[in-house]
Design a protein around this motif. Sequence first.
Motif, PDB file in Angstrom:
ATOM      1  N   THR A  89       8.368   7.912  -9.794  1.00 12.98           N
ATOM      2  CA  THR A  89       7.669   7.706  -8.520  1.00 12.98           C
ATOM      3  C   THR A  89       8.003   8.749  -7.458  1.00 12.98           C
ATOM      4  N   ARG A  90       8.659   9.831  -7.839  1.00 14.43           N
ATOM      5  CA  ARG A  90       8.856  10.941  -6.896  1.00 14.43           C
ATOM      6  C   ARG A  90       7.614  11.822  -6.817  1.00 14.43           C
ATOM      7  N   ALA A  91       6.703  11.717  -7.804  1.00 14.88           N
ATOM      8  CA  ALA A  91       5.582  12.665  -7.942  1.00 14.88           C
ATOM      9  C   ALA A  91       4.395  12.287  -7.073  1.00 14.88           C
ATOM     10  N   ARG A  92       3.850  13.273  -6.365  1.00 14.10           N
ATOM     11  CA  ARG A  92       2.630  13.047  -5.586  1.00 14.10           C
ATOM     12  C   ARG A  92       1.389  13.253  -6.455  1.00 14.10           C
ATOM     13  N   MET A  93       1.338  14.406  -7.160  1.00 18.04           N
ATOM     14  CA  MET A  93       0.079  14.786  -7.813  1.00 18.04           C
ATOM     15  C   MET A  93       0.183  15.050  -9.310  1.00 18.04           C
ATOM     16  N   LYS A  94       1.375  15.380  -9.796  1.00 17.40           N
ATOM     17  CA  LYS A  94       1.506  15.720 -11.213  1.00 17.40           C
ATOM     18  C   LYS A  94       2.874  15.284 -11.712  1.00 17.40           C
ATOM     19  N   LEU A  95       2.891  14.613 -12.862  1.00 22.35           N
ATOM     20  CA  LEU A  95       4.135  14.174 -13.491  1.00 22.35           C
ATOM     21  C   LEU A  95       4.144  14.641 -14.937  1.00 22.35           C
ATOM     22  N   ILE A  96       5.198  15.380 -15.300  1.00 22.99           N
ATOM     23  CA  ILE A  96       5.341  15.866 -16.683  1.00 22.99           C
ATOM     24  C   ILE A  96       6.687  15.371 -17.214  1.00 22.99           C
ATOM     25  N   LEU A  97       6.644  14.636 -18.329  1.00 24.67           N
ATOM     26  CA  LEU A  97       7.886  14.218 -18.987  1.00 24.67           C
ATOM     27  C   LEU A  97       8.077  15.036 -20.250  1.00 24.67           C
ATOM     28  N   ILE A 128       0.855  -1.198   0.000  1.00 23.68           N
ATOM     29  CA  ILE A 128       0.000   0.000   0.000  1.00 23.68           C
ATOM     30  C   ILE A 128       0.885   1.240   0.000  1.00 23.68           C
ATOM     31  N   GLN A 129       0.704   2.080  -1.031  1.00 23.91           N
ATOM     32  CA  GLN A 129       1.547   3.279  -1.131  1.00 23.91           C
ATOM     33  C   GLN A 129       0.748   4.537  -0.782  1.00 23.91           C
ATOM     34  N   TYR A 130       1.454   5.490  -0.159  1.00 22.51           N
ATOM     35  CA  TYR A 130       0.821   6.701   0.377  1.00 22.51           C
ATOM     36  C   TYR A 130       1.317   7.978  -0.300  1.00 22.51           C
ATOM     37  N   ARG A 131       1.918   7.855  -1.457  1.00 21.53           N
ATOM     38  CA  ARG A 131       2.524   9.020  -2.098  1.00 21.53           C
ATOM     39  C   ARG A 131       1.767   9.494  -3.329  1.00 21.53           C
ATOM     40  N   MET A 132       1.541   8.599  -4.273  1.00 18.94           N
ATOM     41  CA  MET A 132       1.166   8.998  -5.629  1.00 18.94           C
ATOM     42  C   MET A 132      -0.332   8.912  -5.912  1.00 18.94           C
ATOM     43  N   ASN A 133      -0.779   9.819  -6.750  1.00 14.33           N
ATOM     44  CA  ASN A 133      -2.088   9.680  -7.389  1.00 14.33           C
ATOM     45  C   ASN A 133      -2.128   8.308  -8.067  1.00 14.33           C
ATOM     46  N   GLU A 134      -3.274   7.669  -8.039  1.00 13.57           N
ATOM     47  CA  GLU A 134      -3.446   6.327  -8.590  1.00 13.57           C
ATOM     48  C   GLU A 134      -2.923   6.202 -10.025  1.00 13.57           C
ATOM     49  N   GLU A 135      -3.192   7.228 -10.854  1.00 12.99           N
ATOM     50  CA  GLU A 135      -2.817   7.136 -12.272  1.00 12.99           C
ATOM     51  C   GLU A 135      -1.310   7.285 -12.475  1.00 12.99           C
ATOM     52  N   ILE A 136      -0.625   7.982 -11.561  1.00 11.19           N
ATOM     53  CA  ILE A 136       0.844   8.045 -11.621  1.00 11.19           C
ATOM     54  C   ILE A 136       1.420   6.701 -11.194  1.00 11.19           C
ATOM     55  N   MET A 137       0.803   6.093 -10.182  1.00 10.60           N
ATOM     56  CA  MET A 137       1.321   4.843  -9.623  1.00 10.60           C
ATOM     57  C   MET A 137       1.131   3.642 -10.548  1.00 10.60           C
ATOM     58  N   ARG A 138       0.028   3.632 -11.315  1.00 14.06           N
ATOM     59  CA  ARG A 138      -0.383   2.402 -11.984  1.00 14.06           C
ATOM     60  C   ARG A 138       0.661   1.854 -12.949  1.00 14.06           C
ATOM     61  N   PHE A 139       1.322   2.730 -13.715  1.00 15.87           N
ATOM     62  CA  PHE A 139       2.291   2.217 -14.689  1.00 15.87           C
ATOM     63  C   PHE A 139       3.508   1.566 -14.017  1.00 15.87           C
ATOM     64  N   PRO A 140       4.207   2.253 -13.093  1.00 12.41           N
ATOM     65  CA  PRO A 140       5.327   1.559 -12.430  1.00 12.41           C
ATOM     66  C   PRO A 140       4.881   0.329 -11.640  1.00 12.41           C
ATOM     67  N   ALA A 141       3.655   0.350 -11.092  1.00 13.96           N
ATOM     68  CA  ALA A 141       3.145  -0.810 -10.353  1.00 13.96           C
ATOM     69  C   ALA A 141       3.054  -2.028 -11.263  1.00 13.96           C
ATOM     70  N   GLU A 142       2.558  -1.819 -12.480  1.00 14.61           N
ATOM     71  CA  GLU A 142       2.425  -2.927 -13.434  1.00 14.61           C
ATOM     72  C   GLU A 142       3.782  -3.388 -13.948  1.00 14.61           C
ATOM     73  N   TRP A 143       4.638  -2.425 -14.317  1.00 10.27           N
ATOM     74  CA  TRP A 143       5.906  -2.779 -14.970  1.00 10.27           C
ATOM     75  C   TRP A 143       6.907  -3.387 -13.976  1.00 10.27           C
ATOM     76  N   PHE A 144       7.005  -2.814 -12.770  1.00  6.63           N
ATOM     77  CA  PHE A 144       8.069  -3.208 -11.835  1.00  6.63           C
ATOM     78  C   PHE A 144       7.600  -4.125 -10.696  1.00  6.63           C
ATOM     79  N   TYR A 145       6.310  -4.075 -10.332  1.00  6.60           N
ATOM     80  CA  TYR A 145       5.874  -4.772  -9.112  1.00  6.60           C
ATOM     81  C   TYR A 145       4.732  -5.753  -9.352  1.00  6.60           C
TER      82      TYR A 145
END
Length: 635
Positions: free
Chosen positions: A602-610, A436-453
């Motif tokens: 995975t440093r981002a809490r609410m917004k990630l821009i690449l 259970i992670q307490y940092r990221m918005n669900e949509e930021i988390m979902r990609f690394p969660a699928e790829w790495f975990y």
Amino acid sequence: MATGSSILTLQKQRQLLELEYEEEKRLFEKQTETTGINRKIRQGVCWFPLRVRKSYYNSLNQFTIEVERTEQLDTDHNFEPGKPVCFFTEEISGDNIRRGGEGRLKYMNIQGQVSYVDGDIMTITLPGPEGWSALQSAYRLGVQLYLDETTYKLMFEALDRVLRAKTGRLPELREIFHGTQPAGNYAFQPIRFPWLNTSQEAAVNLVLRAKDVAIVHGPPGTGKTTTLVEAIYETLHRESQVLVCAQSNMAVDWIAEKLVDRGVPVLRIGNPARVNDKMLSFTYERRFESHPSYPQLWAIRKAIRDLYTNRKSHASGDSFHQKIARLRERATELEIAINEALFNEARVVASTLTGSANRVLTGKKFSTLFIDEAAQALEAACWIAIQKAGRVILAGDHQQLPPTIKSFEAKRGGLDRTLMQAIAENKPATVHLLEIQYRMNEEIMRFPAEWFYGGKLKSAPEVKYRGILDWDTPIEWIDTQTDDDTMPEETTDGLSRCNRAEAEMTIETIRRYFEKIGKERILSERIDLGLISPYKGQVVLLRQLLKKDPYFKPFRQAITVNTVDGFQGQERDIIVISLVRANQEGNIGFLNDLRRMNVAITRARMKLILLGNKATLCRSPFYKKLESYIESLNV
């Protein structure tokens, strides 16, 4: 794994470590002999010019000097406590000065060890006061990182000891970690920790049940430190003292601070990299000098130095030696008494892995060793501390930053495969994943969660939908390819890569997003932004552009610019990543290290821009999949 294969595994580790050591020596010699001073400064391995400020004996009776960097430069450096350094002077001829060239470097036969660094001030311990006058009188003095022979020596000695071990705990742990011997467990009913989530609670129970080894696998934002602190705190109900280590000073300080906050008496061996008032008072050095017997010890040491200074005034050689012997004997008695008092008071002894070989820990044994950030530590470094332990608890995430390896051959051979990885593969039952992670918005988390975990991560309800702006997509990728198909090509200065067009676009992107949020809100809500690039060259360029732009002056405290490594363990409301690579061949080099990208994202809490060139990057399956995922969010 067959019997004897543990020996073969560690022998291979030793061979790979030899390759890394030889490569470090080669790079150091090249750096010393052929690299110009300005290049060394940009690489972060040199301070020049220096002003020598003062000298003194520290509480451990080490001769210490303080130096100051006299030129303000917007460059990072790699100086930190414990690292070895050497001194040099620059000799410039009249012709060189007229041409604006660099002078010849003359290395002095004076080496030391960094004790403390803060801004432009550094303190360095020397073997003795012999070189002090030469440093004071030196013209155009500089200091450079020196080859860290001591750390390699400690790692080789540790591996050799493990390989030779026939009886006792060391060969047992060797066979459990790398062989077929099973890892044992105690049997008892689970203990409830209502303030932890179910995943964290299970991890603490796994640690308490482990007879030999347990691994707490903590993906970003899952509360690894909280869990580890709880496991240490609970272990101290069963054991009088534990050893807590990590690869870096920063990681040791972080876990030590959390333990201090829980009221645990901590003794910090070595000098913290982030010296603050809280941790400084818990260092061995400060505790030593605040002991009631220390003034008497200091007076005796001073008397010994004074006797040597005024030796000619002593007519009788026997009398002189007798006085010295008596004083030294008394000083030793006091040192032992103070040392015992400090260790008797401490429930947790904290140090880096190599710091566990400190002379003050000689002969000390601990029932349990906790190693934090174990996925960033070379296996050989872990064995330095494991020699002192009965059982080992490792915590970290092998999907984040690996150990830094300089030898291509050593890396290809698997030197960056850590002990944590090896045990996780050999003894999977010893591992618990925090889910259970307490940092990221669900949509930021979902990609690394699928790829790495393996899709096992879940967002805590309180962060699942967190955002800054209404109707804002939490992730976006801005393609740096322009409409006219002009590619903003990357450049290199031989040290690192940068991409000016992308850097300018990045600054403009941040400006537009800040304007959407509004200055008042950014300042009142203390919204912060991390600007990350995998390349040091781009980091330097981005810092320069931000500094020159008056728009960002009110937001200086809100924006941090650094490499991926510099952001390890941190988080920000907004993360902007400049990916730099843009070329017709599709070469992405460093960006192929996907664990680094996992850290950045995975440093981002609410917004990630690449920001990056899709034509170059999306030839890689990872970046292609990431692009598809981001596109699906914007439909």
